[in-house]
Design an enzyme around this catalytic site. Structure first.
Site, mmCIF file in Angstrom:
data_model
loop_
_atom_site.group_PDB
_atom_site.id
_atom_site.type_symbol
_atom_site.label_atom_id
_atom_site.label_comp_id
_atom_site.label_asym_id
_atom_site.label_seq_id
_atom_site.Cartn_x
_atom_site.Cartn_y
_atom_site.Cartn_z
ATOM 1 N N GLY A 223 0.779 -1.242 0.000
ATOM 2 C CA GLY A 223 0.000 0.000 0.000
ATOM 3 C C GLY A 223 0.806 1.286 0.000
ATOM 4 C CG ASP B 247 -1.329 1.622 3.433
ATOM 5 O OD1 ASP B 247 -1.138 1.317 4.630
ATOM 6 O OD2 ASP B 247 -1.876 0.841 2.624
ATOM 7 C CG ASP C 195 -8.218 0.427 10.274
ATOM 8 O OD1 ASP C 195 -8.973 1.145 10.945
ATOM 9 O OD2 ASP C 195 -8.623 -0.601 9.697
ATOM 10 C CE LYS D 267 -9.686 3.484 7.631
ATOM 11 N NZ LYS D 267 -10.338 2.196 7.408
HETATM 12 P P1 IMP Z 1 -4.116 -1.882 10.811
HETATM 13 O O1 IMP Z 1 -3.173 -3.007 11.110
HETATM 14 O O2 IMP Z 1 -5.546 -2.214 11.125
HETATM 15 O O3 IMP Z 1 -3.690 -0.547 11.377
HETATM 16 O O4 IMP Z 1 -4.208 -1.752 9.248
HETATM 17 C C1 IMP Z 1 -3.158 -1.453 8.473
HETATM 18 C C2 IMP Z 1 -3.346 -1.950 7.054
HETATM 19 O O5 IMP Z 1 -4.708 -2.280 6.754
HETATM 20 C C3 IMP Z 1 -2.968 -0.850 6.099
HETATM 21 O O6 IMP Z 1 -1.596 -0.869 5.834
HETATM 22 C C4 IMP Z 1 -3.839 -1.167 4.896
HETATM 23 O O7 IMP Z 1 -3.184 -2.085 4.056
HETATM 24 C C5 IMP Z 1 -5.073 -1.806 5.476
HETATM 25 N N1 IMP Z 1 -6.200 -0.845 5.616
HETATM 26 C C6 IMP Z 1 -6.719 -0.334 6.753
HETATM 27 N N2 IMP Z 1 -7.731 0.508 6.492
HETATM 28 C C7 IMP Z 1 -7.865 0.537 5.151
HETATM 29 C C8 IMP Z 1 -8.755 1.246 4.264
HETATM 30 O O8 IMP Z 1 -9.631 2.036 4.623
HETATM 31 N N3 IMP Z 1 -8.565 0.988 2.933
HETATM 32 C C9 IMP Z 1 -7.613 0.145 2.452
HETATM 33 N N4 IMP Z 1 -6.763 -0.525 3.251
HETATM 34 C C10 IMP Z 1 -6.887 -0.325 4.597
#
Ligand code: IMP
Ligand code: MG
Length: 182
Positions: free
Chosen positions: A43, A99, A102, A130
């Site tokens: 990403g 990227d 979340d 986010k």
């Molecule tokens: P986390 O581990 O939940 O913080 O998510 C991180 C990864 O989830 C990012 O590097 C993205 O690849 C994916 N991700 C999280 N939210 C989104 C979104 O809204 N759109 C696309 N990919 C997302």
């Protein structure tokens, strides 16, 4: 592809303007140090290439390939590193690029892994953050934009590996998220 987007959040000029600001800040903060950038694939590809070309400092670049989504929009919480070993960041000033922040699972796991190599410092830089309660305590030292908790695509971000090549960042139409196995 365009018709799958509910609304555009950041068009190409808005992204590039923000990248100029971020690069100026990072360049000032690391002016007297040698940066080691660890980018998390896939990403960050567009973000990494546009941001790093704006940073006129000597730096090293390495990439980590990580998966946690398994094609869904909800993270599994389990972060899988697709290559063995840890990048050699001992004694170095590390900047992790991702990227989007979340739930925080990915960045917490990457940070923990890199810490085992005993770097001098670690900071985190994300294009998007986010606004939400995270599952893991992790903050970005640099971020491009704060956004609501919608599922977004474009400029490197995917849904089921699609939309990465959109030049802008937009909210994906909700009904597309609900379709199983496209
Ligand atoms: P986390 O581990 O939940 O913080 O998510 C991180 C990864 O989830 C990012 O590097 C993205 O690849 C994916 N991700 C999280 N939210 C989104 C979104 O809204 N759109 C696309 N990919 C997302
Ligand atoms: Mg993804």
């Amino acid at each position: 592809m365009q018709s799958d987007i509910e609304r555009v959040l950041f068009d190409a000029p808005a992204i590039h303007k923000r990248l100029n600001e971020m690069a100026t800040q990072i360049s000032a903060d690391y002016a007297d140090r040698e940066l080691t950038v660890i980018a998390i694939l896939t990403g960050t590809l567009m973000f990494m290439s546009d941001l790093l070309r704006r940073i006129p400092l000597p730096l090293k670049l390495d990439c980590l390939s990580v998966a946690s989504y398994h094609g869904k929009t909800q993270t599994s919480g389990e972060v899988i590193f697709k290559q063995p070993g840890v990048p050699d960041v001992g004694g170095r000033d590390v900047l992790i690029l991702d990227d989007i922040l979340d739930t925080g699972h990915t960045l917490a796991a990457v940070r923990k892994k890199l810490e085992t190599a005993k770097p001098r410092s670690i900071r985190v830089c994300v294009l998007l953050s986010k606004r939400k309660q995270r599952a893991r305590e992790v903050d970005a030292d640099y971020f491009g934009f704060e956004i609501d908790d919608d599922f977004i695509v474009g400029y490197g971000l995917d849904f089921m590996e699609r939309y990465r090549n959109l030049p802008y960042i937009g909210v994906l139409r909700k009904e597309l998220l609900e379709q199983p196995n496209q």
